[in-house]
Design an enzyme around this catalytic site. Structure first.
Site, PDB file in Angstrom:
ATOM      1  N   ASP A  97       0.999  -0.793   0.207  1.00  0.00           N
ATOM      2  CA  ASP A  97      -0.074   0.059  -0.189  1.00  0.00           C
ATOM      3  C   ASP A  97       0.911   0.899   0.077  1.00  0.00           C
ATOM      4  O   ASP A  97       1.067   1.926   1.321  1.00  0.00           O
ATOM      5  CB  ASP A  97      -0.655   0.072   1.379  1.00  0.00           C
ATOM      6  CG  ASP A  97      -1.703   0.901   0.799  1.00  0.00           C
ATOM      7  OD1 ASP A  97      -3.234   0.297   1.252  1.00  0.00           O
ATOM      8  OD2 ASP A  97      -1.882   1.720   0.516  1.00  0.00           O
ATOM      9  N   ASP A 102      -3.455   6.893  -3.391  1.00  0.00           N
ATOM     10  CA  ASP A 102      -3.126   6.199  -2.193  1.00  0.00           C
ATOM     11  C   ASP A 102      -4.286   5.151  -3.236  1.00  0.00           C
ATOM     12  O   ASP A 102      -5.145   4.657  -2.911  1.00  0.00           O
ATOM     13  CB  ASP A 102      -4.135   6.130  -0.480  1.00  0.00           C
ATOM     14  CG  ASP A 102      -4.779   5.588  -0.217  1.00  0.00           C
ATOM     15  OD1 ASP A 102      -5.374   5.743   0.674  1.00  0.00           O
ATOM     16  OD2 ASP A 102      -3.741   4.620   0.084  1.00  0.00           O
ATOM     17  N   HIS A 122     -12.533   5.593   1.495  1.00  0.00           N
ATOM     18  CA  HIS A 122     -12.832   6.309   2.087  1.00  0.00           C
ATOM     19  C   HIS A 122     -12.351   7.905   1.437  1.00  0.00           C
ATOM     20  O   HIS A 122     -11.355   7.762   0.784  1.00  0.00           O
ATOM     21  CB  HIS A 122     -11.474   6.842   3.353  1.00  0.00           C
ATOM     22  CG  HIS A 122      -9.502   6.490   3.246  1.00  0.00           C
ATOM     23  ND1 HIS A 122      -8.829   7.567   2.857  1.00  0.00           N
ATOM     24  CD2 HIS A 122      -9.701   5.291   2.523  1.00  0.00           C
ATOM     25  CE1 HIS A 122      -7.997   6.772   2.695  1.00  0.00           C
ATOM     26  NE2 HIS A 122      -8.313   4.957   2.252  1.00  0.00           N
ATOM     27  N   HIS A 124      -7.644  10.775   5.333  1.00  0.00           N
ATOM     28  CA  HIS A 124      -8.611  10.594   5.844  1.00  0.00           C
ATOM     29  C   HIS A 124      -9.881  11.327   6.187  1.00  0.00           C
ATOM     30  O   HIS A 124      -9.964  12.099   7.190  1.00  0.00           O
ATOM     31  CB  HIS A 124      -8.584   9.067   6.679  1.00  0.00           C
ATOM     32  CG  HIS A 124      -9.171   9.287   8.438  1.00  0.00           C
ATOM     33  ND1 HIS A 124      -9.301  10.260   8.843  1.00  0.00           N
ATOM     34  CD2 HIS A 124      -7.856   8.577   8.511  1.00  0.00           C
ATOM     35  CE1 HIS A 124      -8.963  10.045   9.902  1.00  0.00           C
ATOM     36  NE2 HIS A 124      -8.645   9.387  10.187  1.00  0.00           N
ATOM     37  N   GLU A 171     -10.456   0.640  -2.396  1.00  0.00           N
ATOM     38  CA  GLU A 171     -10.132   0.052  -1.749  1.00  0.00           C
ATOM     39  C   GLU A 171     -11.234  -1.033  -1.465  1.00  0.00           C
ATOM     40  O   GLU A 171     -11.780  -1.545  -0.559  1.00  0.00           O
ATOM     41  CB  GLU A 171      -8.720   0.340  -0.332  1.00  0.00           C
ATOM     42  CG  GLU A 171      -9.709   0.325   0.789  1.00  0.00           C
ATOM     43  CD  GLU A 171      -8.215   1.485   1.671  1.00  0.00           C
ATOM     44  OE1 GLU A 171      -7.481   0.835   1.774  1.00  0.00           O
ATOM     45  OE2 GLU A 171      -8.553   2.748   1.926  1.00  0.00           O
ATOM     46  N   GLU A 231      -6.487  -1.264  -4.412  1.00  0.00           N
ATOM     47  CA  GLU A 231      -6.548   0.307  -4.034  1.00  0.00           C
ATOM     48  C   GLU A 231      -6.659   1.185  -4.587  1.00  0.00           C
ATOM     49  O   GLU A 231      -5.448   0.960  -5.782  1.00  0.00           O
ATOM     50  CB  GLU A 231      -6.760   0.819  -2.409  1.00  0.00           C
ATOM     51  CG  GLU A 231      -6.779   2.247  -2.118  1.00  0.00           C
ATOM     52  CD  GLU A 231      -6.041   2.253  -0.672  1.00  0.00           C
ATOM     53  OE1 GLU A 231      -5.236   1.805  -0.391  1.00  0.00           O
ATOM     54  OE2 GLU A 231      -6.719   3.263  -0.195  1.00  0.00           O
TER      55      GLU A 231
HETATM   56  O1  LIG Z   1      -8.450   2.167   7.535  1.00  0.00           O
HETATM   57  S1  LIG Z   1      -8.080   3.928   7.546  1.00  0.00           S
HETATM   58  O2  LIG Z   1      -7.063   4.819   8.619  1.00  0.00           O
HETATM   59  C1  LIG Z   1      -9.698   4.689   6.704  1.00  0.00           C
HETATM   60  C2  LIG Z   1     -10.820   3.995   6.732  1.00  0.00           C
HETATM   61  C3  LIG Z   1     -11.741   4.888   6.577  1.00  0.00           C
HETATM   62  C4  LIG Z   1     -11.264   5.786   7.415  1.00  0.00           C
HETATM   63  S2  LIG Z   1     -10.054   6.186   7.990  1.00  0.00           S
HETATM   64  N1  LIG Z   1      -6.665   4.351   6.571  1.00  0.00           N
HETATM   65  C5  LIG Z   1      -6.518   5.910   6.575  1.00  0.00           C
HETATM   66  C6  LIG Z   1      -4.998   5.510   6.684  1.00  0.00           C
HETATM   67  C7  LIG Z   1      -4.567   5.618   7.511  1.00  0.00           C
HETATM   68  C8  LIG Z   1      -2.736   5.802   8.070  1.00  0.00           C
HETATM   69  C9  LIG Z   1      -2.616   5.245   7.788  1.00  0.00           C
HETATM   70  F1  LIG Z   1      -1.201   5.879   7.563  1.00  0.00           F
HETATM   71  C10 LIG Z   1      -3.087   5.145   5.763  1.00  0.00           C
HETATM   72  C11 LIG Z   1      -4.144   5.082   5.345  1.00  0.00           C
HETATM   73  C12 LIG Z   1      -7.356   3.470   5.017  1.00  0.00           C
HETATM   74  C13 LIG Z   1      -5.887   2.742   4.749  1.00  0.00           C
HETATM   75  N2  LIG Z   1      -5.110   2.886   4.662  1.00  0.00           N
HETATM   76  C14 LIG Z   1      -3.775   2.016   3.857  1.00  0.00           C
HETATM   77  N3  LIG Z   1      -4.642   3.000   3.069  1.00  0.00           N
HETATM   78  N4  LIG Z   1      -5.540   3.436   3.150  1.00  0.00           N
HETATM   79 MN   LIG Z   2      -4.138   2.947   0.913  1.00  0.00          MN
HETATM   80 MN   LIG Z   3      -7.010   3.408   1.483  1.00  0.00          MN
END
Ligand SMILES: O=S(=O)(c1cccs1)N(Cc1ccc(F)cc1)Cc1ncn[nH]1
Ligand SMILES: [Mn+2]
Ligand SMILES: [Mn+2]
Ligand SMILES: [Mn+2]
Length: 373
Positions: free
Chosen positions: A146, A157, A226, A234, A259, A354
């Site tokens: 990712d 992303d 998101h 987010h 995603e 994603e």
């Molecule tokens: O799970 S999440 O926190 C989220 C999903 C829905 C609302 S907030 N997140 C956001 C994020 C959080 C921290 C990161 F370091 C990077 C991204 C999704 C995601 N993780 C990786 N890619 N996309």
């Molecule tokens: Mn991601």
């Molecule tokens: Mn994401």
């Protein structure tokens, strides 16, 4: 004379490959219901043109994402350490956007949008090695890669799954098709809950046989897509990947990360293990910090990352030492949010795909689409 071709590994900045600040567009898809009106409408076209810097920065970041990930897809092999894999991707991204993120505030201009996720098997997301991690990628692993790239806070992303054993192909296919269904059905005025049902329908039409047992592929019901805002990974809206009554609508101008995650396990993740991912909370109240190491670390975070998520390795590479107590204090005070690894049950396998999409006034642009996925 400027190099007109990319090196291997990729080190020639994208800006040098695409002079006059014009970068390749993503996949443009007309809106289905009112496509003619939106594509041709003078006012919508004008709105689109007001966003030229936004679009340029997004396309710049997306091209860097494609080139870094396509190098990674070619070069990731069993026997490599997760640390080496992460560094290979991050060295590429930083070179491609022309910023090394080492001079104070540099990473705020362009660089990693968030820590490189390298989540393996039952771990679905938010895993990246911390210093001293000795993990080695195995032949039978299913690794979610990712990658976040940003240019001036426009975050791309996008993620894919690496598996060397073809036994996992149906799992990867299920997730790829579910994500593509979500991308296809996304649009202005679409209800996110309806998208969840469509995604789940595709995902759960697959099964995968591993070690003599046939598993139905399950959508991980507590993970979701998101919105993405400026310097904020987010935004306020989430996109469920299971049927839901959430009536929240997608709106013109929204940026969405679409995603989906499939699993042979419970189809539900929980927090587990050592934290690597952190981010300054945008709404952090001015807390009077007692610990001086917390105070000085907060300054480093504000200067080098702003509200972009970071990991411990990104603090290490700035030459900052003995910061863990301060970091944990910032988390305890609600100033920094911790994002622990998200795991389904032990022995299960999870996969992810994603993309980032722009709901432009005139057209839906899948900004991170490549000929790889
Ligand atoms: O799970 S999440 O926190 C989220 C999903 C829905 C609302 S907030 N997140 C956001 C994020 C959080 C921290 C990161 F370091 C990077 C991204 C999704 C995601 N993780 C990786 N890619 N996309
Ligand atoms: Mn991601
Ligand atoms: Mn994401
Ligand atoms: Mn530029």
């Amino acid at each position: 004379k400027k190099a007109a071709v990319q090196s291997d590994p990729p080190r020639v900045p994208i800006a040098q490959l695409f002079p006059n600040n014009t970068y390749p567009k993503g996949q443009e898809v007309e809106y289905v219901n009112d496509n003619l009106y939106r594509t041709t409408n003078e006012e919508k076209r004008h709105l689109d043109n007001l966003n030229s810097e936004f679009l340029t920065d997004y396309r710049h970041a997306a091209e860097a994402h494609r080139q870094a990930r396509q190098w990674a897809q070619k070069n990731i092999k069993p026997g490599q350490t997760l640390t080496d894999i992460a560094n290979g991707i991050e060295d590429s991204v930083r070179a491609l956007v022309g910023h090394d993120g080492l001079t104070e505030g540099d990473a705020i201009v362009a660089g990693m949008g968030f820590p490189t996720g390298l989540s393996i098997n039952h771990c679905a997301a938010h895993y990246t090695p911390n210093a001293g991690n000795k993990m080695v990628l195995q032949e039978d692993d299913v690794m979610k890669v990712d990658i976040g790239v940003h240019v001036n806070g426009r975050i791309v992303d996008s993620a894919f799954t690496v598996a060397f054993n073809p036994v996992y192909d149906p799992l990867l296919e299920a997730v790829k098709e579910a994500t593509n269904a979500g991308i296809r059905e996304a649009g202005i005025d679409v209800r996110v809950g309806d998208l969840g049902g469509i995604i789940q329908e595709v995902m759960e039409s697959y099964e995968v046989e591993i070690g003599g047992t046939t598993y139905p592929v399950k959508s991980i019901r507590n993970l979701n897509g998101h919105t993405i805002n400026h310097y904020s990974i987010h935004g306020g809206k989430s996109v469920p990947i299971v049927k839901s009554k959430d009536q929240t609508k997608m709106e013109e101008g929204d940026v969405f990360a679409i995603e989906t995650f499939g699993s042979t396990g419970l189809g539900h993740v929980r927090d587990e293990g050592e934290v690597s991912h952190y981010a300054l909370r945008g709404d952090a109240s001015k807390v009077d910090l007692r610990l001086s190491s917390a105070k000085s670390l907060l300054k480093v975070i504000e200067k080098n990352f702003g509200t972009l998520p970071f990991c411990r390795r990104y603090i290490d590479r700035l030459g900052v030492d003995k910061y863990l107590l301060g970091l944990n204090s910032l988390v305890a005070n609600g100033i920094v949010e911790a994002y622990p690894p998200l795991v389904d049950k032990k022995g299960s396998y999870t996969a992810q795909y994603e993309h980032t999409i722009l709901l432009r006034p005139t057209v839906k642009e899948v900004i991170s689409r490549g000929d790889d996925f």
